[in-house]
Motif scaffolding. Structure first.
Motif, PDB file in Angstrom:
ATOM      1  N   ALA A  76     -34.068  -2.566 -23.448  1.00 33.52           N
ATOM      2  CA  ALA A  76     -32.933  -1.322 -23.380  1.00 33.52           C
ATOM      3  C   ALA A  76     -31.870  -1.929 -24.042  1.00 33.52           C
ATOM      4  CB  ALA A  76     -32.745  -1.240 -21.847  1.00 33.52           C
ATOM      5  N   GLY A  77     -31.634  -3.100 -24.349  1.00 35.47           N
ATOM      6  CA  GLY A  77     -30.853  -3.517 -24.981  1.00 35.47           C
ATOM      7  C   GLY A  77     -30.806  -3.561 -26.714  1.00 35.47           C
ATOM      8  N   ASP A  78     -31.854  -2.994 -26.891  1.00 31.28           N
ATOM      9  CA  ASP A  78     -32.196  -3.090 -28.417  1.00 31.28           C
ATOM     10  C   ASP A  78     -31.572  -1.638 -29.055  1.00 31.28           C
ATOM     11  OD1 ASP A  78     -33.301  -5.497 -28.415  1.00 31.28           O
ATOM     12  OD2 ASP A  78     -35.166  -4.929 -29.236  1.00 31.28           O
ATOM     13  N   ARG A  79     -31.705  -0.672 -28.306  1.00 29.00           N
ATOM     14  CA  ARG A  79     -31.048   0.744 -28.795  1.00 29.00           C
ATOM     15  C   ARG A  79     -30.646   1.515 -27.329  1.00 29.00           C
ATOM     16  NH1 ARG A  79     -33.062   4.484 -33.699  1.00 29.00           N
ATOM     17  NH2 ARG A  79     -30.880   5.362 -33.995  1.00 29.00           N
ATOM     18  N   GLY A  80     -29.253   1.990 -27.734  1.00 34.85           N
ATOM     19  CA  GLY A  80     -28.764   2.964 -26.789  1.00 34.85           C
ATOM     20  C   GLY A  80     -29.656   4.294 -26.546  1.00 34.85           C
ATOM     21  N   ARG A  81     -29.702   4.293 -25.215  1.00 37.86           N
ATOM     22  CA  ARG A  81     -30.608   6.041 -24.980  1.00 37.86           C
ATOM     23  C   ARG A  81     -29.690   6.591 -24.078  1.00 37.86           C
ATOM     24  NH1 ARG A  81     -35.207   5.090 -22.438  1.00 37.86           N
ATOM     25  NH2 ARG A  81     -34.799   2.915 -21.829  1.00 37.86           N
ATOM     26  N   GLY A  82     -29.917   8.113 -24.167  1.00 36.39           N
ATOM     27  CA  GLY A  82     -28.986   8.584 -23.171  1.00 36.39           C
ATOM     28  C   GLY A  82     -29.405   8.763 -21.820  1.00 36.39           C
ATOM     29  N   SER A  83     -30.683   8.091 -21.547  1.00 33.40           N
ATOM     30  CA  SER A  83     -31.099   8.093 -19.981  1.00 33.40           C
ATOM     31  C   SER A  83     -30.662   6.727 -19.391  1.00 33.40           C
ATOM     32  CB  SER A  83     -32.340   8.021 -19.996  1.00 33.40           C
ATOM     33  OG  SER A  83     -33.068   7.140 -20.691  1.00 33.40           O
ATOM     34  N   ASN A  84     -30.154   5.488 -20.165  1.00 33.39           N
ATOM     35  CA  ASN A  84     -29.906   4.390 -19.443  1.00 33.39           C
ATOM     36  C   ASN A  84     -28.828   3.586 -20.229  1.00 33.39           C
ATOM     37  OD1 ASN A  84     -31.651   3.097 -21.189  1.00 33.39           O
ATOM     38  ND2 ASN A  84     -32.473   1.848 -19.613  1.00 33.39           N
ATOM     39  N   TYR A  85     -27.864   4.161 -21.044  1.00 38.13           N
ATOM     40  CA  TYR A  85     -26.955   3.405 -21.993  1.00 38.13           C
ATOM     41  C   TYR A  85     -26.037   2.418 -21.208  1.00 38.13           C
ATOM     42  CZ  TYR A  85     -23.574   7.160 -21.606  1.00 38.13           C
ATOM     43  OH  TYR A  85     -22.536   7.888 -21.323  1.00 38.13           O
ATOM     44  N   SER A 138     -25.042  -2.980 -21.626  1.00 36.85           N
ATOM     45  CA  SER A 138     -24.741  -4.567 -20.892  1.00 36.85           C
ATOM     46  C   SER A 138     -25.808  -5.545 -21.460  1.00 36.85           C
ATOM     47  CB  SER A 138     -25.024  -4.443 -19.324  1.00 36.85           C
ATOM     48  OG  SER A 138     -24.201  -3.140 -18.961  1.00 36.85           O
ATOM     49  N   LYS A 139     -26.911  -5.243 -21.580  1.00 37.60           N
ATOM     50  CA  LYS A 139     -28.139  -5.946 -21.836  1.00 37.60           C
ATOM     51  C   LYS A 139     -27.914  -6.141 -23.609  1.00 37.60           C
ATOM     52  CE  LYS A 139     -30.634  -6.852 -18.261  1.00 37.60           C
ATOM     53  NZ  LYS A 139     -30.849  -7.953 -17.637  1.00 37.60           N
ATOM     54  N   GLY A 140     -27.575  -5.248 -24.342  1.00 34.03           N
ATOM     55  CA  GLY A 140     -27.314  -5.558 -25.711  1.00 34.03           C
ATOM     56  C   GLY A 140     -26.292  -6.443 -26.088  1.00 34.03           C
ATOM     57  N   ALA A 141     -25.066  -6.309 -25.262  1.00 33.65           N
ATOM     58  CA  ALA A 141     -23.958  -7.278 -25.393  1.00 33.65           C
ATOM     59  C   ALA A 141     -24.487  -8.565 -24.814  1.00 33.65           C
ATOM     60  CB  ALA A 141     -22.986  -6.818 -24.288  1.00 33.65           C
ATOM     61  N   LEU A 142     -25.170  -8.724 -24.022  1.00 32.79           N
ATOM     62  CA  LEU A 142     -25.784  -9.883 -23.602  1.00 32.79           C
ATOM     63  C   LEU A 142     -26.637 -10.751 -24.719  1.00 32.79           C
ATOM     64  CD1 LEU A 142     -26.059 -12.053 -21.055  1.00 32.79           C
ATOM     65  CD2 LEU A 142     -28.058 -10.612 -20.463  1.00 32.79           C
ATOM     66  N   THR A 143     -27.627  -9.782 -25.252  1.00 34.98           N
ATOM     67  CA  THR A 143     -28.593 -10.299 -26.121  1.00 34.98           C
ATOM     68  C   THR A 143     -27.566 -10.992 -27.344  1.00 34.98           C
ATOM     69  OG1 THR A 143     -30.159  -8.744 -25.643  1.00 34.98           O
ATOM     70  CG2 THR A 143     -30.095  -9.843 -27.959  1.00 34.98           C
ATOM     71  N   LYS A 152     -36.251   1.401 -33.103  1.00 37.53           N
ATOM     72  CA  LYS A 152     -34.787   0.991 -33.731  1.00 37.53           C
ATOM     73  C   LYS A 152     -34.647   1.281 -35.204  1.00 37.53           C
ATOM     74  CE  LYS A 152     -35.138  -3.630 -33.011  1.00 37.53           C
ATOM     75  NZ  LYS A 152     -34.920  -5.047 -33.119  1.00 37.53           N
ATOM     76  N   SER A 153     -36.176   1.840 -35.799  1.00 39.31           N
ATOM     77  CA  SER A 153     -36.060   2.360 -37.136  1.00 39.31           C
ATOM     78  C   SER A 153     -35.822   3.823 -37.181  1.00 39.31           C
ATOM     79  CB  SER A 153     -37.523   2.149 -37.661  1.00 39.31           C
ATOM     80  OG  SER A 153     -38.576   2.802 -37.065  1.00 39.31           O
ATOM     81  N   ILE A 154     -35.759   4.515 -35.894  1.00 39.67           N
ATOM     82  CA  ILE A 154     -35.464   5.922 -36.302  1.00 39.67           C
ATOM     83  C   ILE A 154     -34.012   6.447 -36.342  1.00 39.67           C
ATOM     84  CG2 ILE A 154     -35.606   8.237 -34.849  1.00 39.67           C
ATOM     85  CD1 ILE A 154     -37.731   7.074 -32.952  1.00 39.67           C
ATOM     86  N   PRO A 155     -33.927   6.976 -37.587  1.00 39.76           N
ATOM     87  CA  PRO A 155     -32.564   7.180 -37.845  1.00 39.76           C
ATOM     88  C   PRO A 155     -31.802   8.219 -36.844  1.00 39.76           C
ATOM     89  CG  PRO A 155     -34.221   8.100 -39.543  1.00 39.76           C
ATOM     90  CD  PRO A 155     -35.014   7.866 -38.394  1.00 39.76           C
ATOM     91  N   GLU A 156     -30.480   7.655 -36.805  1.00 42.56           N
ATOM     92  CA  GLU A 156     -29.466   8.335 -35.618  1.00 42.56           C
ATOM     93  C   GLU A 156     -29.432   9.684 -35.801  1.00 42.56           C
ATOM     94  OE1 GLU A 156     -28.449   5.964 -33.644  1.00 42.56           O
ATOM     95  OE2 GLU A 156     -27.245   7.043 -32.652  1.00 42.56           O
TER      96      GLU A 156
END
Ligand code: NAP
Length: 263
Positions: free
Chosen positions: A157-166, A171-176, A251-255
């Protein structure tokens, strides 16, 4: 306030330290160590659950099980707890399993809930790691014992922010990212850092979520993957393995496209 609850005679050298020891994945991992006769130091916040885990590990063959009761949000107690881990033998491994899955919708309307999620999943672990890394640098490396390994459970979940659990994801992305820097720092003093990124696991954390399908893993599978990665000196682990490829695609899907999806 940290409370030491029991301390039996330790036979095995270099104990294994487990933060969040009442996590379902932590229990599965600790059982493997117990069956090998390891010495374990368990840290958790729920006294009865922690005692039950400790008793189970003793029955399974652990050389010794020491339990330390601490809620990870009591930051002022962290330095003493970390110091106490080095009171006997220097531990070989430090596992961090604590985490909580917040209600994303509730967090969107409450900074308090968001802050709590960030504290449990990121800041409290940062606090422990700050004291721990300093302690590891302070204890000169003895060639006879080798360096220690810090193993922290983050999330895909920390690899990319998603509307359903960002909130959880952030938190996990920052931890990574924190762990990347810590690995870079501790490499110089011969200590390793393993970042674990699991996908969906069938544990008490996900008790309210409908399960089923090939993406869900059992705690024992994840625990065994973690153990193998730690033994093998890995730096990053996706578990089960296929999450590495799923996240590569995500991660490769354009924003511009990603923001329109419901993920
Ligand atoms: N389950 C999944 O699908 C999944 C996916 C990716 C990553 N993860 C991560 O995997 C790790 C293990 O989770 P799990 O699935 O095994 O869930 P779990 O069984 O619910 O374990 C969570 C652990 O965190 C502890 N904890 C929560 N808040 C705490 C606090 N303030 N102080 C101290 N301990 C606290 C819990 O203690 P109590 O037992 O006292 O509640 C429990 O030991 C977590 O970091 C989680 O984020 C899980």
């Amino acid at each position: 306030m940290t409370r030491e609850m029991s301390d039996s005679e330790g036979r095995g050298l270099r104990p294994i330290v487990v933060f969040g020891a009442t996590s379902d994945v932590a229990i599965a991992l600790s059982r493997r160590y117990a069956e090998e006769g390891a010495s374990l130091i368990l840290i958790g916040r729920n006294e009865s659950r922690l005692m039950a885990v400790a008793d189970d590990l003793r029955v399974r063959g652990a050389a010794s099980v020491r339990t330390l009761l601490q809620d990870s949000l009591t930051y002022e107690d962290h330095p003493a707890l970390i110091e106490s881990l080095f009171s006997d033998h220097r531990p070989a491994r430090f596992y961090f399993f604590q985490g909580s899955l917040p209600d994303q919708k509730a967090c969107e309307a409450s900074f308090e809930l968001t802050r709590e999620a960030v504290e449990v999943n990121f800041l409290s672990i940062v606090s422990y790691l700050t004291w721990l890394a300093t302690a590891l640098e302070r204890y000169p490396l003895e060639n006879t014992t080798g360096g220690a390994t810090i193993i922290v459970v983050s999330s895909v979940a920390g690899d990319r922010g998603r509307g359903s659990n960002y909130v959880y994801g952030a938190s996990k992305g920052a931890l990574t990212v924190f762990l990347q820097g810590l690995r870079n720092r501790l490499y110089k003093v011969n200590h390793g850092v393993l970042t674990v990124k699991p996908g969906f696991i069938d544990t008490k954390m996900t008790a309210d979520i409908d399960k089923g399908g090939p993406l869900w893993a059992k705690p024992q599978k994840v625990a065994d993957d973690i153990r193998r990665a730690a033994d093998g000196g890995r730096m990053v682990l996706y578990t089960p393995w296929f999450w590495q490829f799923i996240m590569l695609i995500i991660k490769s899907i354009p924003e511009t496209i990603f923001k329109r999806l419901s993920l």
